[in-house]
Design a protein around this motif. Structure first.
Motif, PDB file in Angstrom:
ATOM      1  N   GLY A 165       0.246  -1.046  -0.086  1.00 24.19           N
ATOM      2  CA  GLY A 165      -0.027  -0.143  -0.047  1.00 24.19           C
ATOM      3  C   GLY A 165       0.897   1.155   0.103  1.00 24.19           C
ATOM      4  O   GLY A 165       2.102   1.389   0.926  1.00 24.19           O
ATOM      5  N   ALA A 166       0.017   2.868  -0.274  1.00 24.08           N
ATOM      6  CA  ALA A 166       1.117   3.495  -0.583  1.00 24.08           C
ATOM      7  C   ALA A 166       0.194   4.940   0.897  1.00 24.08           C
ATOM      8  O   ALA A 166       0.889   5.794   0.301  1.00 24.08           O
ATOM      9  N   GLY A 167      -0.482   4.619   1.054  1.00 28.56           N
ATOM     10  CA  GLY A 167      -0.920   5.524   2.245  1.00 28.56           C
ATOM     11  C   GLY A 167      -1.074   4.804   3.410  1.00 28.56           C
ATOM     12  O   GLY A 167      -0.442   4.223   3.934  1.00 28.56           O
ATOM     13  N   ALA A 168      -1.918   5.740   4.001  1.00 30.92           N
ATOM     14  CA  ALA A 168      -1.586   5.724   5.947  1.00 30.92           C
ATOM     15  C   ALA A 168      -1.881   4.769   6.309  1.00 30.92           C
ATOM     16  O   ALA A 168      -1.524   4.078   7.764  1.00 30.92           O
ATOM     17  N   SER A 169      -3.516   4.317   5.984  1.00 33.92           N
ATOM     18  CA  SER A 169      -4.257   3.248   6.140  1.00 33.92           C
ATOM     19  C   SER A 169      -4.565   1.882   5.978  1.00 33.92           C
ATOM     20  O   SER A 169      -4.422   1.403   6.435  1.00 33.92           O
ATOM     21  N   ASP A 170      -3.280   1.610   5.361  1.00 35.48           N
ATOM     22  CA  ASP A 170      -3.035   0.359   4.194  1.00 35.48           C
ATOM     23  C   ASP A 170      -2.925  -0.681   5.690  1.00 35.48           C
ATOM     24  O   ASP A 170      -3.128  -1.530   5.555  1.00 35.48           O
ATOM     25  N   ALA A 171      -1.633  -0.475   6.281  1.00 33.38           N
ATOM     26  CA  ALA A 171      -1.787  -2.261   6.789  1.00 33.38           C
ATOM     27  C   ALA A 171      -2.402  -1.344   7.878  1.00 33.38           C
ATOM     28  O   ALA A 171      -2.400  -2.906   7.940  1.00 33.38           O
ATOM     29  N   VAL A 172      -3.019  -0.522   8.565  1.00 35.72           N
ATOM     30  CA  VAL A 172      -3.587  -1.250   9.918  1.00 35.72           C
ATOM     31  C   VAL A 172      -4.910  -2.555   9.317  1.00 35.72           C
ATOM     32  O   VAL A 172      -5.768  -2.794   9.562  1.00 35.72           O
ATOM     33  N   SER A 173      -5.855  -1.470   7.719  1.00 31.41           N
ATOM     34  CA  SER A 173      -6.843  -2.241   7.338  1.00 31.41           C
ATOM     35  C   SER A 173      -6.772  -3.507   7.315  1.00 31.41           C
ATOM     36  O   SER A 173      -6.936  -4.872   7.583  1.00 31.41           O
ATOM     37  N   LEU A 174      -5.179  -4.063   6.594  1.00 31.08           N
ATOM     38  CA  LEU A 174      -4.131  -5.369   5.928  1.00 31.08           C
ATOM     39  C   LEU A 174      -4.686  -6.026   7.391  1.00 31.08           C
ATOM     40  O   LEU A 174      -4.528  -7.456   6.952  1.00 31.08           O
ATOM     41  N   ALA A 175      -3.780  -5.456   8.250  1.00 31.16           N
ATOM     42  CA  ALA A 175      -3.700  -6.602   9.525  1.00 31.16           C
ATOM     43  C   ALA A 175      -5.133  -6.557  10.591  1.00 31.16           C
ATOM     44  O   ALA A 175      -5.060  -8.410  10.686  1.00 31.16           O
TER      45      ALA A 175
END
Length: 351
Positions: free
Chosen positions: A226-236
């Motif tokens: 992901g290139a954005g700020a929320s991607d890792a949070v959502s994918l976790a």
């Protein structure tokens, strides 16, 4: 003094902008400086980090009445209104970050006509807006370093899909990150199939829903980037809900993204060091206002940082509060402000 400001109505704002034309700076010679940081939204980590950095710079310089203002969610017209209101009140300088730069051509020209210095932060100002200072990292390099870090977990010769997500399609800085990722994947793992970038949404709820659909459509991907700020949070969260782990790397040190790294739901984050960008921009504007010397011009690239299992505890401690951030960055800011030529390049080279 640091304070927030409510947006004015359009009618009052327009009248205020007319009044400001011809006003001069009020902060030369050691008097109180009136400055502002106008940014995209209070709802997401990157923009909060920039605001913390700008505030810290104002505190370090001292004698600054700083207004920090942003809409509660991404809203370009509302931010324009806030910026135009700041032209009247922040006569000594405005640092500005926006996700809708095309809306700012006329407002930035109004600031120029009113002789209010402006520094662009994170996103370059439109070319014809008369803004000659841009503080932002190389997003192409950020994408390259993130992909390089992720490939430590994918052996040479591996096959399968790598899925890319784009939080704000059409935003140049994210496109640059994604281009950097694709470059590394194609150069170092040509046997992988790169898919996307798919629209992953920017606001947290939208981001989760879109990533959930993307993962369902590509459940066996080798990795998700992901290139954005929320991607890792959502994918976790998707991994936790589904009871399985997969390879994830993304950008920005959101508190929950740091938890994802710590718990093994993300292998790495590429931090654009937004705090540092806010600090440098406000510091340069304030020193210009204090000294009367010409405002620095060009592209100031403060660099980025890979966050992984090796430094996650250090960076988590850094991100605890505003004071811990300021203490951690103290040596970095002193180094960059003391050797400015090392970090400045022509505006045309920004990538």
């Amino acid at each position: 003094m640091i304070r927030s400001m409510r947006p004015l109505s359009w009618a009052v704002m327009a009248f205020s902008v007319l009044l400001v034309v011809g006003c001069s700076s009020s902060g030369g010679g050691g008097g109180k400086l009136h400055m502002a940081f106008i940014y995209s939204t209070t709802s997401q980590n990157p923009f909060q980090e920039m605001a913390f950095g700008a505030k810290a710079a104002a505190e370090d310089v001292g004698g600054i009445d700083l207004v920090e203002n942003a809409p509660p969610a991404i809203n370009g017209p509302a931010e324009v209104s806030q910026f135009q209101a700041a032209i009247r009140t922040a006569r000594d300088g405005i640092a500005m970050e926006t996700l809708t730069p095309d809306l700012f051509v006329r407002p930035l020209q109004q600031a120029r006509d009113a002789k209010v210095p402006v520094a662009a932060v994170d996103t370059m100002a439109p070319a014809d807006a008369g803004v000659n200072l841009y503080v932002g990292n190389s997003n192409t390099d950020l994408g390259r370093t993130l992909a390089t870090e992720m490939l430590k977990h994918i052996p040479a010769g591996a096959t399968g899909e790598v899925v890319l997500g784009d939080a704000i399609p059409g935003l140049t800085l994210l496109a640059q990150r994604l281009d950097g990722m694709k470059q590394v994947l194609q150069e170092q793992r040509p046997t992988l199939t790169v898919l996307g970038p798919f629209d992953s949404g920017s606001e947290p709820v939208d981001n989760f829903n879109k990533w959930n659909n993307i993962v369902k459509a590509h459940p066996n991907a080798v990795a998700y980037l992901g290139a954005g700020a929320s991607d890792a949070v959502s994918l976790a969260l998707i991994q936790k809900n589904g009871g399985r782990k997969f390879l994830v790397a993304s950008c920005d040190p959101d508190a929950q993204a740091l938890v994802a790294v710590k718990e093994g739901y993300a292998v790495a984050l590429a931090s654009p060091e937004h705090w540092l960008k806010g600090y440098i921009a406000m510091r340069l504007l304030a020193e210009h206002a204090r000294s009367g010397k010409p405002l620095t011009e060009g592209w100031w690239n403060p660099g980025g940082l890979i966050i992984n299992s090796d430094n996650i505890d250090e960076i988590t401690a850094r991100q605890q509060d505003e004071q811990s951030r300021k203490q951690w960055f103290a040596k970095v800011t002193a180094q960059q402000m003391g050797d400015q030529g090392k970090y400045l390049r022509p505006l045309g080279e920004a990538n």
